[in-house]
Design a protein around this motif. Structure first.
Motif, PDB file in Angstrom:
ATOM      1  N   THR A   1      46.437  47.593  49.554  1.00  0.00           N
ATOM      2  CA  THR A   1      47.822  47.895  49.211  1.00  0.00           C
ATOM      3  C   THR A   1      48.769  46.984  49.979  1.00  0.00           C
ATOM      4  OG1 THR A   1      47.267  50.205  48.773  1.00  0.00           O
ATOM      5  CG2 THR A   1      49.574  49.699  49.155  1.00  0.00           C
ATOM      6  N   SER A   2      48.520  46.818  51.269  1.00  0.00           N
ATOM      7  CA  SER A   2      49.370  45.952  52.081  1.00  0.00           C
ATOM      8  C   SER A   2      49.296  44.504  51.627  1.00  0.00           C
ATOM      9  CB  SER A   2      48.959  46.053  53.559  1.00  0.00           C
ATOM     10  OG  SER A   2      49.207  47.349  54.063  1.00  0.00           O
ATOM     11  N   ALA A   3      48.102  44.058  51.234  1.00  0.00           N
ATOM     12  CA  ALA A   3      47.957  42.680  50.762  1.00  0.00           C
ATOM     13  C   ALA A   3      48.787  42.450  49.499  1.00  0.00           C
ATOM     14  CB  ALA A   3      46.485  42.372  50.495  1.00  0.00           C
ATOM     15  N   GLN A   4      48.721  43.408  48.558  1.00  0.00           N
ATOM     16  CA  GLN A   4      49.500  43.276  47.326  1.00  0.00           C
ATOM     17  C   GLN A   4      50.998  43.362  47.615  1.00  0.00           C
ATOM     18  OE1 GLN A   4      48.110  42.605  44.348  1.00  0.00           O
ATOM     19  NE2 GLN A   4      50.151  42.363  43.493  1.00  0.00           N
ATOM     20  N   ASN A   5      51.374  44.281  48.519  1.00  0.00           N
ATOM     21  CA  ASN A   5      52.793  44.421  48.869  1.00  0.00           C
ATOM     22  C   ASN A   5      53.342  43.145  49.502  1.00  0.00           C
ATOM     23  OD1 ASN A   5      52.845  47.019  47.924  1.00  0.00           O
ATOM     24  ND2 ASN A   5      52.574  47.972  49.925  1.00  0.00           N
ATOM     25  N   ALA A   6      52.596  42.604  50.462  1.00  0.00           N
ATOM     26  CA  ALA A   6      53.062  41.397  51.151  1.00  0.00           C
ATOM     27  C   ALA A   6      53.188  40.237  50.172  1.00  0.00           C
ATOM     28  CB  ALA A   6      52.095  41.039  52.282  1.00  0.00           C
ATOM     29  N   HIS A   7      52.216  40.113  49.292  1.00  0.00           N
ATOM     30  CA  HIS A   7      52.263  39.022  48.309  1.00  0.00           C
ATOM     31  C   HIS A   7      53.441  39.208  47.352  1.00  0.00           C
ATOM     32  CE1 HIS A   7      50.822  35.865  45.689  1.00  0.00           C
ATOM     33  NE2 HIS A   7      50.841  36.694  44.653  1.00  0.00           N
ATOM     34  N   GLY A   8      53.623  40.433  46.857  1.00  0.00           N
ATOM     35  CA  GLY A   8      54.742  40.683  45.953  1.00  0.00           C
ATOM     36  C   GLY A   8      56.087  40.480  46.621  1.00  0.00           C
ATOM     37  N   PHE A   9      56.185  40.884  47.872  1.00  0.00           N
ATOM     38  CA  PHE A   9      57.433  40.710  48.620  1.00  0.00           C
ATOM     39  C   PHE A   9      57.780  39.237  48.787  1.00  0.00           C
ATOM     40  CE2 PHE A   9      59.724  40.715  52.800  1.00  0.00           C
ATOM     41  CZ  PHE A   9      60.869  41.379  52.351  1.00  0.00           C
ATOM     42  N   MET A  10      56.755  38.417  49.100  1.00  0.00           N
ATOM     43  CA  MET A  10      57.006  36.991  49.270  1.00  0.00           C
ATOM     44  C   MET A  10      57.292  36.306  47.936  1.00  0.00           C
ATOM     45  SD  MET A  10      56.933  36.573  52.468  1.00  0.00           S
ATOM     46  CE  MET A  10      57.036  34.795  52.483  1.00  0.00           C
ATOM     47  N   MET A  11      56.613  36.737  46.875  1.00  0.00           N
ATOM     48  CA  MET A  11      56.829  36.122  45.572  1.00  0.00           C
ATOM     49  C   MET A  11      58.221  36.405  45.029  1.00  0.00           C
ATOM     50  SD  MET A  11      54.217  34.303  44.705  1.00  0.00           S
ATOM     51  CE  MET A  11      54.212  33.860  46.450  1.00  0.00           C
ATOM     52  N   ALA A  12      58.840  37.522  45.485  1.00  0.00           N
ATOM     53  CA  ALA A  12      60.190  37.846  45.025  1.00  0.00           C
ATOM     54  C   ALA A  12      61.230  36.906  45.621  1.00  0.00           C
ATOM     55  CB  ALA A  12      60.527  39.296  45.386  1.00  0.00           C
ATOM     56  N   ASP A  13      60.842  36.166  46.652  1.00  0.00           N
ATOM     57  CA  ASP A  13      61.769  35.221  47.278  1.00  0.00           C
ATOM     58  C   ASP A  13      61.545  33.830  46.700  1.00  0.00           C
ATOM     59  OD1 ASP A  13      63.605  34.324  49.582  1.00  0.00           O
ATOM     60  OD2 ASP A  13      61.811  33.086  49.877  1.00  0.00           O
ATOM     61  N   ASN A  14      62.606  33.179  46.327  1.00  0.00           N
ATOM     62  CA  ASN A  14      62.520  31.820  45.780  1.00  0.00           C
ATOM     63  C   ASN A  14      63.149  30.783  46.705  1.00  0.00           C
ATOM     64  OD1 ASN A  14      61.245  32.553  43.314  1.00  0.00           O
ATOM     65  ND2 ASN A  14      63.214  33.342  42.573  1.00  0.00           N
ATOM     66  N   GLY A  15      63.386  31.163  47.956  1.00  0.00           N
ATOM     67  CA  GLY A  15      64.049  30.262  48.889  1.00  0.00           C
ATOM     68  C   GLY A  15      63.077  29.618  49.856  1.00  0.00           C
ATOM     69  N   LYS A  16      63.585  29.316  51.054  1.00  0.00           N
ATOM     70  CA  LYS A  16      62.803  28.575  52.037  1.00  0.00           C
ATOM     71  C   LYS A  16      61.683  29.401  52.648  1.00  0.00           C
ATOM     72  CE  LYS A  16      66.004  24.969  53.570  1.00  0.00           C
ATOM     73  NZ  LYS A  16      66.661  24.349  54.736  1.00  0.00           N
ATOM     74  N   VAL A  17      61.851  30.715  52.682  1.00  0.00           N
ATOM     75  CA  VAL A  17      60.814  31.544  53.295  1.00  0.00           C
ATOM     76  C   VAL A  17      59.489  31.361  52.558  1.00  0.00           C
ATOM     77  CG1 VAL A  17      60.074  33.908  53.727  1.00  0.00           C
ATOM     78  CG2 VAL A  17      62.426  33.236  54.213  1.00  0.00           C
ATOM     79  N   ARG A  18      59.524  31.472  51.260  1.00  0.00           N
ATOM     80  CA  ARG A  18      58.314  31.294  50.466  1.00  0.00           C
ATOM     81  C   ARG A  18      57.787  29.869  50.593  1.00  0.00           C
ATOM     82  NH1 ARG A  18      57.909  32.385  43.926  1.00  0.00           N
ATOM     83  NH2 ARG A  18      55.779  31.607  43.652  1.00  0.00           N
ATOM     84  N   GLU A  19      58.694  28.914  50.664  1.00  0.00           N
ATOM     85  CA  GLU A  19      58.281  27.509  50.753  1.00  0.00           C
ATOM     86  C   GLU A  19      57.610  27.198  52.073  1.00  0.00           C
ATOM     87  OE1 GLU A  19      60.361  23.075  50.889  1.00  0.00           O
ATOM     88  OE2 GLU A  19      61.541  24.832  50.335  1.00  0.00           O
ATOM     89  N   LEU A  20      58.107  27.799  53.172  1.00  0.00           N
ATOM     90  CA  LEU A  20      57.604  27.466  54.503  1.00  0.00           C
ATOM     91  C   LEU A  20      56.440  28.354  54.943  1.00  0.00           C
ATOM     92  CD1 LEU A  20      60.950  26.796  56.405  1.00  0.00           C
ATOM     93  CD2 LEU A  20      59.271  25.119  55.646  1.00  0.00           C
ATOM     94  N   THR A  21      56.214  29.473  54.272  1.00  0.00           N
ATOM     95  CA  THR A  21      55.096  30.338  54.649  1.00  0.00           C
ATOM     96  C   THR A  21      53.777  29.593  54.462  1.00  0.00           C
ATOM     97  OG1 THR A  21      56.295  32.348  54.051  1.00  0.00           O
ATOM     98  CG2 THR A  21      53.894  32.485  54.132  1.00  0.00           C
ATOM     99  N   GLY A  22      53.001  29.531  55.520  1.00  0.00           N
ATOM    100  CA  GLY A  22      51.733  28.805  55.481  1.00  0.00           C
ATOM    101  C   GLY A  22      51.861  27.311  55.671  1.00  0.00           C
ATOM    102  N   ALA A  23      53.109  26.822  55.882  1.00  0.00           N
ATOM    103  CA  ALA A  23      53.304  25.372  55.981  1.00  0.00           C
ATOM    104  C   ALA A  23      52.677  24.789  57.243  1.00  0.00           C
ATOM    105  CB  ALA A  23      54.805  25.041  55.948  1.00  0.00           C
ATOM    106  N   LEU A  24      52.477  25.623  58.264  1.00  0.00           N
ATOM    107  CA  LEU A  24      51.925  25.102  59.522  1.00  0.00           C
ATOM    108  C   LEU A  24      50.419  24.882  59.463  1.00  0.00           C
ATOM    109  CD1 LEU A  24      53.861  26.951  62.374  1.00  0.00           C
ATOM    110  CD2 LEU A  24      54.200  24.671  61.465  1.00  0.00           C
ATOM    111  N   TRP A  25      49.817  25.074  58.290  1.00  0.00           N
ATOM    112  CA  TRP A  25      48.378  24.845  58.192  1.00  0.00           C
ATOM    113  C   TRP A  25      48.032  23.407  58.560  1.00  0.00           C
ATOM    114  CZ3 TRP A  25      46.156  21.107  55.183  1.00  0.00           C
ATOM    115  CH2 TRP A  25      46.953  20.501  54.211  1.00  0.00           C
ATOM    116  N   ILE A  26      48.893  22.474  58.217  1.00  0.00           N
ATOM    117  CA  ILE A  26      48.610  21.066  58.503  1.00  0.00           C
ATOM    118  C   ILE A  26      48.637  20.804  60.005  1.00  0.00           C
ATOM    119  CG2 ILE A  26      51.040  20.375  58.256  1.00  0.00           C
ATOM    120  CD1 ILE A  26      47.882  18.358  57.262  1.00  0.00           C
ATOM    121  N   ILE A  27      49.516  21.507  60.732  1.00  0.00           N
ATOM    122  CA  ILE A  27      49.537  21.382  62.193  1.00  0.00           C
ATOM    123  C   ILE A  27      48.237  21.929  62.767  1.00  0.00           C
ATOM    124  CG2 ILE A  27      50.798  21.962  64.285  1.00  0.00           C
ATOM    125  CD1 ILE A  27      52.457  20.274  62.462  1.00  0.00           C
TER     126      ILE A  27
END
Length: 682
Positions: free
Chosen positions: A519-545
């Motif tokens: 439930t938490s996994a689906q909630n977190a994913h849905g919450f992030m997908m509802a955002d179309n700004g920088k938060v969604r764009e930058l989430t997970g961006a530090l993988w390259i670091i």
């Protein structure tokens, strides 16, 4: 449902109490999964106890003679640590034996290097059978004979193999050596390969521990460098990895172009030639070299994409560094996890070595005409139950390692949320955030962490590959990856539908909502997908670091361990210091060092993702309250501005698993609203 005006007021009021800083009342989540996990660990405990009671790990580093005695271990042959195969079936013109008696190996104190020695070898054997009413007793009588020795060299710290070139370290392609190294020979079967690998690890544990300590030190150095110069640190680390991959590929492919003395020197330095025949070692070196060359080409082609990814990730580095360095306990979290992971790794390896040492010593006899026993030998045999134990133990080991990562993710999420909802100036943040997170995780959410660890571990390879291809199919930044994305479109669609939401971000929602993992996994994913700004764009961006730092430490560990093992071989050429399979030790130890480095970078990466998530959470609950909590570096990165007009759009809910929506509307409930349960204050 709350009136729209009330919803607007909570966004306009800079000190509105329902700003997202409350969390749901704690309840135990995924209880059945916790019971299964605990039961599985109890099973591992019984298997480990069986291994410690019945196993002998010295079987991995010592050979046994025709009587079943462990050379250098059993009292009868305690001073004879090496195994020598006696002659059989005549002699060649140069004095070498035509064949070896593979069933008549004896223990010796050192490997003979000449023909003049006489070895005590097993001679003819006879047997007598006596039957009574209840049993049959077989009495074996065996005499010893003196047989001429032949030149040998020490192999794997346990064996004496035929060798006529004392100046060379490689095995060569003598037919006798090929027989020993064949798939059904004593030095080529699967058990010996596995046993020699773990035996090498057991002999070189000090070097492994040194490598782990260096990786922890380098991880702190990298964190400090990321604080001062993040782009240069990440880019140079990637370049180091690419260049090291190219250098290793060239090294393994050198055998294809060298000849004469250069080739002789190369074979003496390449461990493959010390473990296999010349033809097989050459083939193996070529395959490894080509694989490394392909990896180098892939990374070189993707370098421009990785540079863009580093530039994209830089935005969230400053806020992440501020969060980590402002909480003393957060700075200690990586080293605590590294120590725990090292202890867990050592315990699991020790248990596995004892399990490998539980094989039963079974005597086998072949009877000839006239009562003559043509062969008596002992061999190690595993039962079907023991194979099942190995499988059970390996799955449990993987689960435990992933469990440590998942617990760390939960604790980091809890600590970062506490820090974020500490009003500015934050100074040193909340008290004991890591300890509080660990207690909450252990007593309330152990089941969720356990099932999350197992699911994420099983899905990670498919998820990483197919979602990476999906991203490139959309962006079109890399032609090669875009072509692969077209070929695997069906798998990509499946991954996006069923695997995309299975990430460690689920633990952030579990911290806030106290819901089960799925439930938490689906909630977190849905919450992030509802955002179309920088938060969604930058989430997970530090993988390259993370990739750049971990790969850099992996390369440094390989170079350091290779150097140390080479020095040990030259300075301490004795059986007790012999490392049977240096490449296995180097690879496994470097993977351990990389895993410890990943623990450090996971703190860095997950801290960034949690900050972005909780910023969006705070903003969706009370827009103007963000200024009270959000660090300036994060607010500037997000382009945050206060709002002074009504009509703020309410974010969409997560869908069929919508639980966080209840945080916005409590007016009709007689239960105390979750947001009134204080997270930081009170």
């Amino acid at each position: 449902m709350a009136a729209k005006g009330n919803y607007d007021n909570r966004h306009l009021d800079e000190n509105h109490p329902y700003d997202g800083s409350g969390m749901a009342t704690r309840t135990c989540t995924d209880l059945p999964c916790m019971v299964i996990f605990i039961g599985y660990m109890i099973g591992m405990g019984f298997i480990s106890a069986y291994g410690f009671e019945n196993g002998n790990p010295r079987r991995l580093t010592h050979a046994f003679n025709y009587k079943g005695e462990l050379c250098g271990v059993d009292s009868q042959v305690f001073d004879k640590p090496l195994l020598f195969w006696c002659r059989a079936n005549g002699t060649r013109a140069n004095g070498d034996p035509e064949a070896l008696d593979l069933d008549g190996a004896v223990c010796v104190d050192s490997c003979p290097d000449q023909f003049s020695l006489l070895m005590d070898c097993p001679g003819e054997q006879t047997y007598q059978v006596r039957n009574d009413e209840r049993s049959t007793v077989t009495t074996i009588t065996q005499n010893k004979v003196k047989l001429q020795s032949y030149p040998t060299k020490e192999f794997a710290g346990m064996f004496c193999v035929p060798h006529n070139k004392p100046e060379s370290k490689y095995l060569g392609n003598d037919p006798l050596v090929e027989k020993l190294l064949s798939s059904d020979g004593p030095l080529g079967n699967g058990y010996f390969r596995v046993a020699s690998g773990f035996g090498s690890l057991r002999r070189s544990w000090k070097l492994v521990l040194t490598g782990a300590g260096v990786s922890v030190f380098l991880s702190y150095v990298y964190l400090a460098m990321l604080k001062m110069a993040p782009y240069s640190t990440a880019f140079m680390s990637l370049c180091l990895t690419i260049l090291a991959t190219f250098a290793l590929s060239v090294y393994f492919l050198l055998g294809e172009v060298l000849s004469g003395e250069w080739m002789e020197s190369y074979m003496n330095s390449n461990t493959f030639y010390k473990l296999f025949t010349i033809e097989y070692a050459a083939m193996l070196s070529k395959v490894v070299g080509l694989l490394l060359l392909a990896l180098f080409c892939f990374m070189a082609v993707a370098l421009s994409y990785m540079k863009r990814s580093i530039t994209k990730a830089l935005g969230s580095v400053n806020a992440t560094v501020e969060c980590i360095f402002s909480m003393p306990s957060m700075m200690l979290t990586p080293i605590i996890e590294a120590v725990c992971k090292l202890a867990l790794f050592a315990a699991l390896i020790m248990g596995l070595t004892y399990l490998l040492g539980t094989a039963s010593m079974i005597p086998e006899m072949s009877l000839g005409a006239g009562g003559k026993i043509t062969a008596v030998k002992s061999r190690l045999v595993f039962s079907h139950e023991q194979y099942a134990m190995f499988f059970y133990y390996v799955i449990g080991a993987i689960w435990l390692i992933e469990m440590s990562r998942s617990m760390s993710s939960f604790v980091i999420s809890y600590a970062v949320i506490l820090w974020y909802y500490t009003e500015k100036p934050k100074n040193f943040g909340p008290s004991f955030p890591v300890m509080r997170g660990f207690i909450i995780c252990t007593f309330f959410h152990l089941g969720s962490v356990a099932v999350g660890a197992l699911i994420i571990a099983l899905c990670r390879p498919f998820r990483i590959v197919f979602l990476l291809l999906a991203r490139h199919a959309k962006d079109g930044g890399n032609p090669l990856l875009s072509m692969l994305a077209c070929c695997f479109s069906g798998c990509i669609n499946c991954a996006q539908r069923y695997l995309e939401f299975l990430t460690k971000n689920a633990y952030i929602d579990t911290v806030l909502s106290s819901k089960d993992f799925l439930t938490s996994a689906q909630n977190a994913h849905g919450f992030m997908m509802a955002d179309n700004g920088k938060v969604r764009e930058l989430t997970g961006a530090l993988w390259i670091i993370t990739v750049s730092v971990v790969s850099g430490i992996f390369v440094v560990s390989i170079v350091m361990l290779w150097t140390l093992l080479t020095l040990q071989e030259s300075q301490f050429p004795t059986p007790e210091h012999s490392v049977e399979n240096p490449y296995f030790v180097i690879l496994l130890s470097s993977m351990l060092s990389a895993s410890l480095a990943a623990s450090f970078m996971m703190v860095f990466e997950h801290c960034s993702d949690t900050l972005l998530y909780i910023y969006l959470w705070n903003k969706s609950h009370g827009h103007n309250t963000v200024a009270k909590y959000c660090p300036d570096s994060l607010a500037n990165l997000m382009g945050y501005e206060k709002t002074f007009s009504k009509g703020v759009q309410r974010p969409e809910q997560a869908g069929i698993f919508s639980t966080f929506g209840s945080f916005f509307d409590k007016s009709s409930s007689k239960v105390k609203p979750d947001e009134e349960v204080p997270l930081v204050r009170g």
